[in-house]
Design an enzyme around this catalytic site. Structure first.
Site, PDB file in Angstrom:
ATOM      1  N   HIS A 119      12.672  49.808  56.885  1.00 19.49           N
ATOM      2  CA  HIS A 119      12.696  48.331  56.265  1.00 19.49           C
ATOM      3  C   HIS A 119      11.565  48.534  55.022  1.00 19.49           C
ATOM      4  CE1 HIS A 119      10.456  44.089  55.378  1.00 19.49           C
ATOM      5  NE2 HIS A 119      11.757  43.651  56.484  1.00 19.49           N
ATOM      6  N   ASP A 198       6.677  51.381  63.876  1.00 19.28           N
ATOM      7  CA  ASP A 198       7.006  50.268  63.092  1.00 19.28           C
ATOM      8  C   ASP A 198       8.033  49.519  64.730  1.00 19.28           C
ATOM      9  OD1 ASP A 198       8.114  47.605  62.825  1.00 19.28           O
ATOM     10  OD2 ASP A 198       9.143  48.435  60.071  1.00 19.28           O
ATOM     11  N   GLN A 201      10.667  45.840  65.973  1.00 19.73           N
ATOM     12  CA  GLN A 201      12.077  45.668  66.609  1.00 19.73           C
ATOM     13  C   GLN A 201      12.223  45.955  68.001  1.00 19.73           C
ATOM     14  OE1 GLN A 201      14.429  43.235  65.310  1.00 19.73           O
ATOM     15  NE2 GLN A 201      13.924  43.284  63.256  1.00 19.73           N
ATOM     16  N   LYS A 224       8.488  37.895  65.701  1.00 21.41           N
ATOM     17  CA  LYS A 224       9.891  38.319  66.407  1.00 21.41           C
ATOM     18  C   LYS A 224       9.893  38.391  68.010  1.00 21.41           C
ATOM     19  CE  LYS A 224      10.661  40.843  62.497  1.00 21.41           C
ATOM     20  NZ  LYS A 224      11.810  40.343  61.544  1.00 21.41           N
ATOM     21  N   CYS A 362      16.060  43.966  54.007  1.00 23.12           N
ATOM     22  CA  CYS A 362      15.432  44.517  53.383  1.00 23.12           C
ATOM     23  C   CYS A 362      14.965  46.326  53.667  1.00 23.12           C
ATOM     24  CB  CYS A 362      14.024  43.816  54.339  1.00 23.12           C
ATOM     25  SG  CYS A 362      13.235  42.191  53.515  1.00 23.12           S
TER      26      CYS A 362
HETATM   27  N1  PMP Z   1       9.972  46.461  60.265  1.00 26.12           N
HETATM   28  C1  PMP Z   1      10.845  45.813  60.756  1.00 26.12           C
HETATM   29  C2  PMP Z   1      11.803  47.078  61.760  1.00 26.12           C
HETATM   30  C3  PMP Z   1      11.684  44.436  60.699  1.00 26.12           C
HETATM   31  O1  PMP Z   1      12.800  44.314  61.155  1.00 26.12           O
HETATM   32  C4  PMP Z   1      10.660  43.732  59.475  1.00 26.12           C
HETATM   33  C5  PMP Z   1      11.318  42.492  59.366  1.00 26.12           C
HETATM   34  N2  PMP Z   1      12.771  41.854  59.505  1.00 26.12           N
HETATM   35  C6  PMP Z   1       9.679  44.166  59.473  1.00 26.12           C
HETATM   36  C7  PMP Z   1       9.226  45.739  59.397  1.00 26.12           C
HETATM   37  C8  PMP Z   1       9.189  43.123  58.316  1.00 26.12           C
HETATM   38  O2  PMP Z   1       8.212  42.416  59.557  1.00 26.12           O
HETATM   39  P1  PMP Z   1       7.588  40.799  58.973  1.00 26.12           P
HETATM   40  O3  PMP Z   1       7.924  40.444  57.601  1.00 26.12           O
HETATM   41  O4  PMP Z   1       6.760  39.694  60.022  1.00 26.12           O
HETATM   42  O5  PMP Z   1       6.417  41.386  58.989  1.00 26.12           O
END
Ligand code: PMP
Length: 404
Positions: A119, A198, A201, A224, A362
């Site tokens: 991401h 990270d 997910q 999440k 993203c």
């Molecule tokens: N890493 C991953 C794998 C994600 O799926 C996401 C959210 N889509 C993020 C980072 C960023 O999370 P947040 O916007 O809640 O900070």
């Protein structure tokens, strides 16, 4: 028990269609017990913490620190001093990257490895660190099956590798990365190589045991995991966090301040400057308790069943490329339909009441790597049902008949 009944928002109608919410990788909905915990905080506890002598402040402080223990217990973290509340995954990775930039640990020419399926929040903070330190960011390629390329990774590890950062589960592909093996190889290369996972997910979907995993940092977002937005956690190894410099300065993170200098607080408060998201952190703990009550392994099994059903159904429709292998994936399915724009498919599905995510998720570097502009992503939570998967499949087939 009808789990959906405890999620008021799931009874929403989209036009005349009942909502089928399959955008859980973006954010999950909140069960009644979580909504109640939020109301309860403001009705019964609201007060600033750690500094008031009065009853409400004591109660709020107790609840807030009990929330920290609940998070530590949920993640099987060795110590609750290692649990730093943040506003989410992005904030957690930025905190680590900024603090490392301030430390003497990263030097010009050092290498930071990230997965191609990362991401943006696992790319941009490291790029910023590189700009400040002269370190070099290197993406680890994928195999042709779009899984983590272990051979390529092993050949990239060297004496200059300082950080390896990877999503446990890719939000764009759904692929589960071999995190224990990634960590073991990094540590074999050099015990000082730092590994950040990270967990955006993974935390709501698979069991995580930080006493066993062997990484140095683990981050996730509360929203999440059935908790409110603006909540999250950075877990960091205590020996590291205590030796790294502080980041944001202000109240709470200090022991003593004078105009001639400041001494910093102990962990985890050293990294929690200012009034924290007191309510959010308490409610995050309520959400994690809820997940524990449902049972993370049972959730995983249920979501795996739905994911497999989705893959099989999409394959039956035909002419659809499912990104990544069917086996070894998290609770999401990302597809490309040759000749059909993902946005058109998402728009038609929305008109039928099915909420999916379309676009680059993203993960623009991943999209560039794949030579596509985006995908259509179906992602599951514990409250989704087999009937919803069937409806999503029927609607997908209908939409594709209109589009191709
Ligand atoms: N890493 C991953 C794998 C994600 O799926 C996401 C959210 N889509 C993020 C980072 C960023 O999370 P947040 O916007 O809640 O900070």
């Amino acid at each position: 028990m009808d789990i959906q009944a405890s999620y008021p928002i799931l009874s929403t109608k989209i036009g005349k269609h009942p909502l089928v919410y399959l955008d859980n990788a973006a954010t999950t909905h909140k069960p009644q017990c979580v909504l109640q915990a939020e109301l309860n905080y403001y009705e019964k506890l609201n007060s600033n913490i750690h500094r008031g002598a009065h009853y409400l402040s004591r109660m709020a402080t107790e609840e807030h620190e009990a929330a920290r223990s609940a998070v530590a217990q949920f993640l099987h973290a060795p110590s609750e001093r290692e649990i730093v509340f943040t506003s989410g995954t992005t904030a957690g990775i930025n905190l680590v990257a900024q603090v490392l930039a301030l430390s003497s640990l990263i030097r010009s020419g050092d290498e930071i490895l990230v997965t191609t399926d990362s991401h943006h929040s696992n790319i941009v903070p490291w790029q910023m660190l590189c700009q400040r330190t002269g370190a070099v960011l290197r993406p680890i390629p994928l195999t042709p099956a779009l899984t983590f390329d272990m051979d390529a990774y092993l050949s990239m590890l060297n004496a200059r590798t300082r950080i390896v950062a990877a999503p446990y589960i890719s939000n764009a592909l759904g692929v589960i990365n071999p995190i224990p093996e990634i960590i073991a190889a990094a540590k074999r290369n050099n015990t000082d190589t730092l590994v950040l996972v990270d967990g955006a997910q993974s935390t709501a979907h698979v069991p995580v045991n930080l006493s066993e995993l062997g990484c140095d940092f683990y981050v996730f977002s509360g929203h999440k995991v059935y908790a409110p937005t603006g909540t999250g956690v950075l877990w960091g190894r205590e020996s590291l966090l205590s030796s790294l410099p502080p980041w944001l300065g202000g109240g709470e993170m200090i022991k003593e301040v004078s105009f001639s200098g400041t001494t910093y607080n102990d962990l985890p408060f050293k990294y929690e400057a200012g009034t924290p998201n007191i309510c959010g952190n308490i409610v995050l703990a309520a959400a994690l308790r809820y997940v524990q009550e449902q049972g993370i392994s049972a959730i995983d099994e249920h979501e795996q069943r739905l994911t497999r059903m989705m893959c099989e159904g999409l394959n039956r429709i035909g002419g659809i490329d499912i990104l990544g292998p069917v086996e070894g994936r998290g609770a999401l399915v990302s597809i490309v339909v040759p000749g059909v724009h993902h946005y058109d498919l998402g728009t038609l599905l929305d008109q039928m009441g099915v909420a999916v995510r379309t676009g680059h998720h993203c993960c623009q570097p991943l999209m560039q790597y794949l030579g596509i502009t985006g995908t259509t992503r179906y992602s599951f939570a514990l409250y989704n049902t087999a009937e919803e998967v069937e409806r999503a499949l029927a609607c997908t087939e209908r939409a594709l008949n209109m589009l191709r």
